[in-house]
Design a protein around this motif. Structure first.
Motif, short mmCIF file in Angstrom:
data_model
loop_
_atom_site.label_atom_id
_atom_site.label_comp_id
_atom_site.label_asym_id
_atom_site.label_seq_id
_atom_site.Cartn_x
_atom_site.Cartn_y
_atom_site.Cartn_z
N ALA A 41 6.17 2.10 4.11
CA ALA A 41 4.70 0.93 4.32
C ALA A 41 4.74 0.07 3.22
CB ALA A 41 3.69 1.87 4.35
N ALA A 42 5.46 0.20 2.22
CA ALA A 42 5.57 -0.83 1.26
C ALA A 42 6.59 -1.96 1.51
CB ALA A 42 5.56 -0.29 -0.20
N ALA A 46 2.93 -2.46 7.37
CA ALA A 46 2.75 -0.99 7.45
C ALA A 46 2.43 -0.51 8.93
CB ALA A 46 1.08 -0.98 7.14
N ARG A 47 1.98 -1.32 9.91
CA ARG A 47 2.14 -0.92 11.21
C ARG A 47 3.52 -0.49 11.83
NH1 ARG A 47 1.47 -2.49 16.78
NH2 ARG A 47 -0.37 -1.47 17.63
N SER A 49 6.16 0.17 10.21
CA SER A 49 6.86 0.88 9.28
C SER A 49 6.88 2.41 10.07
CB SER A 49 6.34 1.14 7.93
OG SER A 49 5.07 1.66 7.79
N ASP A 100 -2.28 -5.10 10.99
CA ASP A 100 -1.33 -4.46 9.90
C ASP A 100 -2.33 -3.93 8.69
OD1 ASP A 100 1.32 -4.07 8.85
OD2 ASP A 100 0.32 -5.25 7.15
N ARG A 104 -2.68 -0.30 7.26
CA ARG A 104 -2.20 -0.11 5.80
C ARG A 104 -3.30 0.66 5.12
NH1 ARG A 104 -1.62 -5.06 4.64
NH2 ARG A 104 -3.61 -5.50 3.46
N LEU A 252 -0.96 0.80 -1.39
CA LEU A 252 -1.27 0.26 0.06
C LEU A 252 -2.76 -0.37 -0.06
CD1 LEU A 252 0.49 2.97 1.98
CD2 LEU A 252 1.22 0.48 1.83
N ARG A 255 -3.01 -3.68 -2.11
CA ARG A 255 -2.12 -4.70 -1.90
C ARG A 255 -2.80 -5.85 -1.14
NH1 ARG A 255 3.31 -3.46 1.37
NH2 ARG A 255 2.07 -3.88 3.32
#
Length: 255
Positions: A41-42, A46-47, A49, A100, A104, A252, A255
């Motif tokens: 996710a980083a 995020a979506r 991933s 996203d 996240r 997350l 960010r």
């Protein structure tokens, strides 16, 4: 989703290490792949991933089933599946409208929640006993509650592991029963999630090409886990996993 062309060499190295950790977690320390979730996710949106990580998890689940397939407690699995399916549907609906940023924040929050659950589990370990009777009312209510939460977290963030681990431990499963039941559970549930992820656009040809590269690191991680499982200081390793999970969740969210 043009995934491969947008990641740097060092980001690929991080993803490869996270893929190896998936294999390691399946044969050594259940729950360690929450760190993999945070890394994916980083590095990736995020979506997206979640779609890239899912096939890698399925490969790890397959290895776990081949290792512990004879020790599953199927009455528990059949009791869980209907509630998990409901949770997956709720998670799919959430993913339909979530952008996203929302995903996240959700993944970060789920990681912190799972870290808290793990800490609570370590402080108040359940007594080992035989699995409860599947017909008990209390057992059915518990299974449905954990099942819905597990289905939602696994659909949104591939983070159903700590939820199901907590349920199986609270139900009194011994080591082999725990490993066999969880192995079959995640292989079946993660495989069932594939059509939903494809429909949401989380899995496509580009993500599968990246998976084809990363999946090569799952088996070495699993082999390393089998070689190290008897030599690991469990408490120290769990603390490292919890710490990395909290850091990943905070990263997350901030960010």
């Amino acid at each position: 989703m043009d995934t491969i062309s947008t990641i740097s060499m060092w980001e690929f190295v991080a993803l490869a290490a996270a893929a190896a950790l998936v294999g390691f977690s399946k044969t050594a320390v259940s729950g360690a792949n929450t760190v993999s979730l945070a890394v994916f996710a980083a590095v990736l949106p995020a979506r997206e991933s979640t779609g890239v990580l899912l096939p890698i998890l399925i490969v790890g689940d397959t290895i776990a089933v081949l290792t512990y397939r004879r020790h599953a407690h199927w009455p528990t699995l059949w009791r869980l599946f209907p509630a998990v399916a409901g949770g997956v549907v709720v998670g799919t609906v959430f993913m339909l409208w979530a952008d996203d940023g929302a995903v996240r924040v959700s993944i970060g929050s789920i990681l912190l929640l799972m870290a808290g659950v793990t800490i609570s589990r370590r402080r108040h370990p359940p007594e080992e006993d035989d699995p409860p009777e599947t017909a008990s009312l209390k057992g059915r209510v518990k299974a449905r509650s954990y099942g819905v939460l597990g289905g939602f977290t696994t659909m949104v963030a591939n983070a159903g592991g700590p939820v199901m681990s907590l349920y199986l431990l609270s139900a009194g499963f011994r080591k082999l029963g725990f490993l066999g039941t969880s192995a079959w559970f995640f292989l079946i549930v993660n495989t069932a999630k594939v059509p939903f992820s494809v429909g949401l656009g989380l899995i496509d040809l580009d993500s599968l090409l990246l998976d084809a590269l990363l999946v090569l690191f799952v088996l070495p991680g699993a082999v390393l886990g089998k070689l190290c499982v008897d030599r690991i200081d469990q408490r120290v390793f769990e603390r490292l996993v919890i710490g990395a999970t909290v850091l990943g969740g905070l990263q997350l969210l901030l960010r």
